[in-house]
Design a protein around this motif. Structure first.
Motif, PDB file in Angstrom:
ATOM      1  N   SER A  35      16.984 -17.787  33.297  1.00 54.59           N
ATOM      2  CA  SER A  35      17.768 -19.090  32.839  1.00 54.59           C
ATOM      3  C   SER A  35      19.640 -18.621  33.240  1.00 54.59           C
ATOM      4  N   ILE A  36      19.926 -19.918  33.686  1.00 56.12           N
ATOM      5  CA  ILE A  36      21.211 -19.628  33.429  1.00 56.12           C
ATOM      6  C   ILE A  36      21.956 -20.076  32.780  1.00 56.12           C
ATOM      7  N   PHE A  37      23.274 -19.177  31.992  1.00 57.45           N
ATOM      8  CA  PHE A  37      23.453 -19.773  30.811  1.00 57.45           C
ATOM      9  C   PHE A  37      25.409 -19.865  31.002  1.00 57.45           C
ATOM     10  N   ASP A  38      25.622 -20.479  31.002  1.00 54.13           N
ATOM     11  CA  ASP A  38      27.124 -21.378  31.375  1.00 54.13           C
ATOM     12  C   ASP A  38      28.226 -20.997  30.683  1.00 54.13           C
ATOM     13  N   ALA A  39      28.770 -20.498  31.354  1.00 48.48           N
ATOM     14  CA  ALA A  39      30.384 -20.258  30.678  1.00 48.48           C
ATOM     15  C   ALA A  39      31.544 -21.371  29.982  1.00 48.48           C
ATOM     16  N   THR A  40      30.350 -22.328  30.077  1.00 50.97           N
ATOM     17  CA  THR A  40      31.214 -23.696  29.317  1.00 50.97           C
ATOM     18  C   THR A  40      30.538 -24.000  28.316  1.00 50.97           C
ATOM     19  N   SER A  41      29.055 -23.094  27.977  1.00 52.11           N
ATOM     20  CA  SER A  41      28.128 -23.632  26.645  1.00 52.11           C
ATOM     21  C   SER A  41      27.960 -22.795  25.642  1.00 52.11           C
ATOM     22  N   GLY A  42      29.729 -21.758  25.281  1.00 48.41           N
ATOM     23  CA  GLY A  42      29.595 -20.941  23.925  1.00 48.41           C
ATOM     24  C   GLY A  42      28.753 -19.155  24.359  1.00 48.41           C
ATOM     25  N   ASN A  43      28.209 -18.943  22.819  1.00 50.36           N
ATOM     26  CA  ASN A  43      27.630 -17.795  24.240  1.00 50.36           C
ATOM     27  C   ASN A  43      26.397 -18.295  24.474  1.00 50.36           C
ATOM     28  N   ALA A  44      25.479 -16.658  24.470  1.00 54.17           N
ATOM     29  CA  ALA A  44      24.248 -17.380  25.162  1.00 54.17           C
ATOM     30  C   ALA A  44      23.135 -16.917  24.246  1.00 54.17           C
ATOM     31  N   ALA A  45      22.085 -16.673  24.474  1.00 55.63           N
ATOM     32  CA  ALA A  45      20.837 -16.322  23.701  1.00 55.63           C
ATOM     33  C   ALA A  45      21.367 -14.987  23.015  1.00 55.63           C
ATOM     34  N   GLY A  46      21.758 -15.867  21.580  1.00 59.34           N
ATOM     35  CA  GLY A  46      22.170 -14.567  20.097  1.00 59.34           C
ATOM     36  C   GLY A  46      21.281 -14.947  18.996  1.00 59.34           C
ATOM     37  N   SER A  64      26.601  -8.747  23.327  1.00 61.57           N
ATOM     38  CA  SER A  64      25.692  -8.772  22.334  1.00 61.57           C
ATOM     39  C   SER A  64      23.974  -7.851  22.538  1.00 61.57           C
ATOM     40  N   THR A  65      23.286  -8.016  22.388  1.00 64.69           N
ATOM     41  CA  THR A  65      22.220  -7.309  22.088  1.00 64.69           C
ATOM     42  C   THR A  65      21.504  -8.007  22.677  1.00 64.69           C
ATOM     43  N   PHE A  66      21.333  -9.306  22.529  1.00 68.98           N
ATOM     44  CA  PHE A  66      20.686  -9.726  23.653  1.00 68.98           C
ATOM     45  C   PHE A  66      20.733  -9.802  25.489  1.00 68.98           C
ATOM     46  N   ALA A  67      22.014  -9.497  25.709  1.00 74.72           N
ATOM     47  CA  ALA A  67      22.661  -9.289  27.314  1.00 74.72           C
ATOM     48  C   ALA A  67      22.750  -7.598  26.999  1.00 74.72           C
ATOM     49  N   THR A  68      22.661  -6.759  26.168  1.00 78.63           N
ATOM     50  CA  THR A  68      22.484  -4.933  26.832  1.00 78.63           C
ATOM     51  C   THR A  68      20.788  -5.094  26.915  1.00 78.63           C
ATOM     52  N   ASN A  69      20.128  -6.148  26.104  1.00 78.48           N
ATOM     53  CA  ASN A  69      18.973  -5.841  26.421  1.00 78.48           C
ATOM     54  C   ASN A  69      17.750  -6.373  28.009  1.00 78.48           C
ATOM     55  N   SER A  70      18.805  -7.469  28.293  1.00 76.92           N
ATOM     56  CA  SER A  70      18.333  -8.058  29.125  1.00 76.92           C
ATOM     57  C   SER A  70      18.124  -7.516  30.594  1.00 76.92           C
ATOM     58  N   THR A  71      17.908  -7.548  30.984  1.00 75.80           N
ATOM     59  CA  THR A  71      17.298  -6.442  32.126  1.00 75.80           C
ATOM     60  C   THR A  71      16.971  -7.172  33.579  1.00 75.80           C
ATOM     61  N   ARG A  72      17.311  -6.231  34.765  1.00 72.54           N
ATOM     62  CA  ARG A  72      17.494  -7.639  35.937  1.00 72.54           C
ATOM     63  C   ARG A  72      18.692  -9.161  35.766  1.00 72.54           C
ATOM     64  N   SER A  73      19.723  -8.573  35.139  1.00 71.23           N
ATOM     65  CA  SER A  73      20.187  -9.669  34.671  1.00 71.23           C
ATOM     66  C   SER A  73      22.038  -9.750  35.743  1.00 71.23           C
ATOM     67  N   ASN A  74      22.391 -10.616  35.909  1.00 72.04           N
ATOM     68  CA  ASN A  74      24.064 -10.682  35.849  1.00 72.04           C
ATOM     69  C   ASN A  74      24.774 -11.420  35.303  1.00 72.04           C
ATOM     70  N   GLY A  75      26.261 -11.391  35.926  1.00 72.40           N
ATOM     71  CA  GLY A  75      27.394 -12.415  35.316  1.00 72.40           C
ATOM     72  C   GLY A  75      27.677 -12.998  36.076  1.00 72.40           C
ATOM     73  N   PHE A  76      27.099 -12.985  37.561  1.00 72.38           N
ATOM     74  CA  PHE A  76      27.223 -14.223  38.705  1.00 72.38           C
ATOM     75  C   PHE A  76      28.025 -14.743  38.085  1.00 72.38           C
ATOM     76  N   ILE A  77      29.517 -16.086  38.392  1.00 70.44           N
ATOM     77  CA  ILE A  77      29.954 -17.321  38.061  1.00 70.44           C
ATOM     78  C   ILE A  77      28.467 -18.269  38.454  1.00 70.44           C
ATOM     79  N   PRO A  78      27.908 -19.251  38.247  1.00 72.25           N
ATOM     80  CA  PRO A  78      27.573 -19.837  38.685  1.00 72.25           C
ATOM     81  C   PRO A  78      27.759 -21.488  39.248  1.00 72.25           C
ATOM     82  N   GLN A  79      27.579 -20.646  40.779  1.00 73.40           N
ATOM     83  CA  GLN A  79      28.189 -21.906  41.839  1.00 73.40           C
ATOM     84  C   GLN A  79      27.743 -23.791  41.453  1.00 73.40           C
ATOM     85  N   PHE A  80      28.184 -24.306  40.781  1.00 76.73           N
ATOM     86  CA  PHE A  80      27.388 -25.956  40.871  1.00 76.73           C
ATOM     87  C   PHE A  80      27.262 -26.823  41.871  1.00 76.73           C
ATOM     88  N   VAL A  81      26.918 -27.350  42.576  1.00 77.52           N
ATOM     89  CA  VAL A  81      27.996 -28.560  42.724  1.00 77.52           C
ATOM     90  C   VAL A  81      28.344 -29.684  42.439  1.00 77.52           C
TER      91      VAL A  81
END
Length: 593
Positions: free
Chosen positions: A476-487, A507-524
């Motif tokens: 899933s994509i958690f966009d930076a305009t959305s507040g925090n991620a899955a916490g 967050s604990t979720f972020a550190t435990n989320s494998t194969r994840s990234n912090g790339f900025i989503p480039q929406f159309v």
């Protein structure tokens, strides 16, 4: 290689038999009813009981027919209005059957059940008004159907009636659970309208005991109710709303007035409800109001299957669009690309509102509130919903712990969807504010795009609980305009994460989320609600090695996965988020032909 998975998106559903929305042309022996000298009879009761040896009768009702209440027997008949006099041969407009001054249903169809015998009754080009319902308590202000009748309303209006059950229409079948092939049916077609009626239960229609109600290109709208079911009240029935192709068709603008009323559009108890969109139009439940379940209220193991449908602009204290209590809710896109009424947004749960304040722990769920049961949402645009108290601004699920893991777990499964621009409507942001809330519930959220949600600390929130319930968040994509991620909430279970786009890393979720990234989503064009991936950094990122299945269709109807030939896959061919990137002609020009 392109892969198209079309069969995984649906659960096993009850048997369904599509029916022809068009009634046949009138047949049978002609009988005329009205007040001029050319008429055979002056009222419908006399006309329909006469000539009993004739198997089929065709009754023309002139506009000059006198007001009264009429009883219809068990026989096949067509009753058609629109004739100025009984000698007129060219219909225009409608004939009004007026029950003003009487104390019962304007039309009361009654017959005993005998094996599989049914009677076809076609009501065409009529307006039925002024009825108060029959019996104690009163039932069927405009029409009562009690027996093995297949009643077809064609270009017929049922309005300005009232009763206790079924302000417009009351239909009763044989006692038992809902099924697809029962003997009592009400079918609306050809721009029929049930509106401006009132009742305690079922402002428009009340259905009980194993009967079917079906609607094509028609409207059940602008009805008022005091306790349950503004448009339809269903107790043990089977309801189907097919695609609507005209303006103001569907279940619309029904309003509750009593204390703790439920089901502004539909109230379903021990019932099965289908909303089925098609290539041209949607099954629509919109702009209804109630205390619980502005659009739809489900209870007692009811089942809702909203396929390619629209549930929007509904308002309630809790469950703005849908309130489900120990029931099954399935909201899904099933059709590919332009095959789904030529819209990107084919399955919609949007612009609904839950008005309960944050102090009301039983409120929330701007789009959907579920207590217990099973909730499955896929390929759906969940946008601009509002929970004033901040609890599950889009979706809130409580007390659905589940018994299994992965694909078979209960609770909520949210797949391949866009969850965007949901909010609490402003004001103070509480620490429990969330877009999707799992409270003492299990679930999974996979391949979704969370973007531009506002006034929220946690997109996915798991409040404190003494029991651990499994929650998986992946792809899933958690966009930076959305507040925090899955916490998690305080002491709440931390979701297990895999292959997500996160914008926070502490967050604990972020550190435990494998194969994840912090790339900025480039929406159309996110500002204009276009959340397709325009860039390359989140394309072909994931595989399907999760403990639940990947979504079968992208939210805009494209196949998943699509292997972009210009990208080297990171872990697999699935794009992150709810919208797989495809060549435009693959979705909207060819329709996968």
């Amino acid at each position: 290689m392109n892969k198209i998975y079309l069969s995984l998106i649906l659960l096993a559903t009850p048997a369904f038999a599509a029916a022809n929305s068009q009634t046949n042309e009138p047949t049978g022996t002609l009988i005329t009813v009205g007040s001029d000298a050319a008429c055979n009879y002056s009222n419908l009761t006399a006309a329909t009981f006469a000539n009993g040896a004739i198997p089929n009768i065709y009754v023309r009702v002139a506009k000059n027919v006198a007001p009264r209440l009429d009883l219809l027997p068990g026989r096949n008949m067509t009753i058609e209005g629109g004739y100025d006099t009984c000698s007129d041969t060219t219909p225009s407009g409608r004939t009004t059957l007026n029950g003003t001054g009487g104390s019962g249903s304007v039309l009361f169809a009654t017959a005993s059940y005998s094996g599989s015998t049914t009677y076809d009754v076609i009501l065409k080009d009529l307006q039925i008004s002024g009825g108060l319902g029959s019996g104690t308590p009163r039932r069927g202000g405009g029409i009562t159907i009690n027996g093995p009748f297949m009643v077809y309303l064609s270009n017929t209006v049922v309005r300005d009636n009232s009763s206790t059950y079924g302000g417009g229409v009351y239909i009763k079948g044989l006692a038992g659970n809902a099924a697809a092939s029962e003997l009592s049916q009400l079918v609306l077609s050809n721009n029929s309208y049930i509106g401006n009626n009132s009742a305690d239960f079922g402002g428009g229609v009340a259905c009980e005991d194993k009967a079917n109600v079906r609607s094509y290109d028609s409207s059940i709208s602008n009805n008022q109710f005091a306790q349950a079911g503004g448009g339809i009240y269903s107790l043990g029935c089977y309801l189907t709303l097919y695609e609507h192709t005209g303006l103001f068709q569907g279940i619309l603008f029904n309003t509750g007035s009593g204390i703790l009323n439920a089901g502004g559009g539909i109230y379903a108890d021990s019932s099965i409800v289908f909303l089925r969109g098609g290539r041209i139009g949607k099954g629509e439940v919109s702009a209804n109001t109630a205390d619980l379940g502005g659009g739809i209220y489900l209870r007692n193991n009811s089942q809702l299957y909203a396929y390619d449908a629209s549930i929007k602009l509904n308002t309630a204290i809790a469950g703005g669009g849908v309130y489900a209590e120990n029931s099954t809710t399935v909201i899904a896109r099933t059709k590919t690309g332009a095959n789904c009424h030529n819209e990107t947004r084919c399955s919609v749960l949007s612009d609904n509102r839950a008005t309960a304040p944050g102090s009301n722990a039983g409120g929330g769920g701007g789009g959907l509130f579920a207590s217990g049961g099973t909730t499955r949402i896929s390929g759906t645009f969940i946008e601009r919903n509002q929970a004033d108290g901040g609890r599950g601004m889009a979706v809130r699920v409580i007390n659905a712990g589940g018994t299994n893991s992965g694909f078979d777990q209960n609770g909520l499964r949210l797949l391949g969807s866009v969850v965007a621009s949901n909010t609490n409507g402003g004001g103070t942001v509480a620490d429990y504010a969330s877009i999707v809330e799992f409270k003492t519930s299990s679930g999974a959220a996979g391949f979704n795009t969370f973007a531009r949600n506002r006034n929220v600390f946690n997109i996915i929130y798991t409040p404190s609980t003494g029991t651990f319930y499994g929650i998986d968040v992946y792809g899933s994509i958690f966009d930076a305009t959305s507040g925090n991620a899955a916490g998690p909430g305080a002491n709440g279970p931390v979701p297990l994460g895999d292959c997500n786009r996160l914008h926070e890393s502490t967050s604990t979720f972020a550190t435990n989320s494998t194969r994840s990234n912090g790339f900025i989503p480039q929406f159309v064009d996110a500002v204009n609600d276009d959340y397709r991936l325009g860039g390359l950094n989140l394309v072909d990122w994931c595989d399907e090695s999760f403990n639940v299945l990947a979504s079968a269709l992208s939210a805009d109807g494209g196949p998943r996965p699509y292997d972009d030939p210009g990208i080297t896959a990171e872990f697999g061919n699935y794009d992150l988020g709810g919208l797989e990137r495809h060549p435009l002609d693959l979705i909207f020009r060819n329709g996968f032909d």
